[in-house]
Design an enzyme around this catalytic site. Sequence first.
Site, PDB file in Angstrom:
ATOM      1  N   THR A  45      22.267  11.330  16.672  1.00 32.52           N
ATOM      2  CA  THR A  45      20.940  11.643  17.219  1.00 32.52           C
ATOM      3  C   THR A  45      20.864  11.306  18.697  1.00 32.52           C
ATOM      4  O   THR A  45      20.060  11.893  19.432  1.00 32.52           O
ATOM      5  CB  THR A  45      19.852  10.881  16.445  1.00 32.52           C
ATOM      6  N   HIS A  48      22.591   5.771  23.950  1.00 35.92           N
ATOM      7  CA  HIS A  48      21.352   5.476  23.231  1.00 35.92           C
ATOM      8  C   HIS A  48      21.216   3.955  23.244  1.00 35.92           C
ATOM      9  O   HIS A  48      21.608   3.260  22.317  1.00 35.92           O
ATOM     10  CB  HIS A  48      21.402   6.002  21.796  1.00 35.92           C
ATOM     11  N   TYR A  72      29.365   9.397  -3.680  1.00 39.02           N
ATOM     12  CA  TYR A  72      29.938  10.162  -2.569  1.00 39.02           C
ATOM     13  C   TYR A  72      30.457  11.536  -2.976  1.00 39.02           C
ATOM     14  O   TYR A  72      30.598  12.419  -2.128  1.00 39.02           O
ATOM     15  CB  TYR A  72      31.056   9.372  -1.895  1.00 39.02           C
ATOM     16  N   ARG A 107      21.244  -3.543  20.441  1.00 36.93           N
ATOM     17  CA  ARG A 107      21.882  -2.649  19.467  1.00 36.93           C
ATOM     18  C   ARG A 107      23.391  -2.911  19.396  1.00 36.93           C
ATOM     19  O   ARG A 107      24.010  -2.750  18.348  1.00 36.93           O
ATOM     20  CB  ARG A 107      21.634  -1.178  19.838  1.00 36.93           C
ATOM     21  N   THR A 145      23.155   5.430  12.739  1.00 36.07           N
ATOM     22  CA  THR A 145      23.476   4.006  12.749  1.00 36.07           C
ATOM     23  C   THR A 145      23.857   3.507  14.149  1.00 36.07           C
ATOM     24  O   THR A 145      24.689   4.105  14.826  1.00 36.07           O
ATOM     25  CB  THR A 145      24.628   3.723  11.776  1.00 36.07           C
ATOM     26  N   ASN A 146      23.266   2.392  14.562  1.00 35.79           N
ATOM     27  CA  ASN A 146      23.566   1.771  15.856  1.00 35.79           C
ATOM     28  C   ASN A 146      24.722   0.779  15.762  1.00 35.79           C
ATOM     29  O   ASN A 146      24.983   0.229  14.690  1.00 35.79           O
ATOM     30  CB  ASN A 146      22.314   1.045  16.374  1.00 35.79           C
ATOM     31  N   ALA A 173      12.302  12.416  23.537  1.00 37.49           N
ATOM     32  CA  ALA A 173      10.937  12.652  23.059  1.00 37.49           C
ATOM     33  C   ALA A 173       9.989  11.616  23.651  1.00 37.49           C
ATOM     34  O   ALA A 173       8.861  11.939  24.054  1.00 37.49           O
ATOM     35  CB  ALA A 173      10.906  12.606  21.532  1.00 37.49           C
ATOM     36  N   ARG A 174      10.465  10.378  23.720  1.00 34.92           N
ATOM     37  CA  ARG A 174       9.647   9.326  24.341  1.00 34.92           C
ATOM     38  C   ARG A 174       9.423   9.624  25.823  1.00 34.92           C
ATOM     39  O   ARG A 174       8.328   9.400  26.353  1.00 34.92           O
ATOM     40  CB  ARG A 174      10.330   7.975  24.162  1.00 34.92           C
ATOM     41  N   ARG A 193       9.372  12.656  27.229  1.00 38.64           N
ATOM     42  CA  ARG A 193       8.418  13.765  27.336  1.00 38.64           C
ATOM     43  C   ARG A 193       6.995  13.282  27.091  1.00 38.64           C
ATOM     44  O   ARG A 193       6.056  13.728  27.767  1.00 38.64           O
ATOM     45  CB  ARG A 193       8.798  14.884  26.359  1.00 38.64           C
TER      46      ARG A 193
END
Length: 330
Positions: free
Chosen positions: A160, A192, A76, A105, A136-137, A167-168, A170
């Site tokens: 994210t 998400h 780290y 998730r 991370t979910n 993107a999916r 689009r």
Amino acid sequence: MKTNGRISMSIAPHLVVIGIGHVGSDVVTNAAALGLFSRISLIDVDDKVREGQALDNHQATAVAPVTTTTITAADYDACRSADAIIVSAGPSVLPDTYGGDHDSRNSLAQINSKIIREVMENICRYTHSAPVILITNPLDVNVHIAATEFDYPTNLVLGTGTALDSARLRRHLADWAGVSPDPVQAFMLGEHGATAFPYLSHATIGGLTLAEVTTTLGLPPLSAEQVGHDVVQSAFDVLEGKGWTSSGISKAAVSLARAMLLDQRSIHPVCTLADGVMGFHGEVSLSLPTVIGGRGVEHHLDIALNDWEQQKLLASAKAVRGVYDSVRPT
């Protein structure tokens, strides 16, 4: 490094990747191929995986076209000189635990909330100036933990979010219209996860609204509810097919790091602390259109929603908050 409150790309941009599983490994591959980073440091709780992935990826930089990125295993303390940190630590949803549940998730909340708290504690020992991009979910819950439970600048904490979902979307709209995804402008917003929804009221293809595209190309009208379901389901189609999702999400994370280091001021549907936008006051983190640049989160866009979208946003916020409440500190 920060200069006058802005992130300044160092002479040798340094990326730290924490968690080197399927997703983290793809992050390293995409980041190395980008050619932006001089150094990439890999951190993982499994020393053998960390060392092996570092060596494998470092050797790959000698394959033509040769890149000059140095890839090493690290601890780290590498965060001390990081220009960007991408976190993909923790287990992911597996096909045998999915069971057709789009909320799956959230089953990771108990274990991954502990992991993210440990990761953030370690990061905070060495830096408070590098943007932290979480994968991370459950993503929204983990972003909220990182943004509200530590003294890290909230403009430098983001996930994210629905960048990959968008993107999916689009891709879905491009296939529907029979065109390239390039002229498609559309976002998935909110969680998400299961409650993500398509922001179709302001989506465009080649500057035309979806209603105009429907008329011009003689296409059947779209159902926002069905489009949202299909986009959310598409993630699990990948999961059921290959056992994990990694290609799209890793590319999305690297693109966010690039947007900040190059001060692009580009708009992304990323997960951040929603504070002073769309009626939220810091009680939840979720994805909204956000300008990303040299200060990390530059600002959110206060967008206009139709009634269906507004209901979906509130439902998404309620769902995310409910999961966070189940893992919040007592």
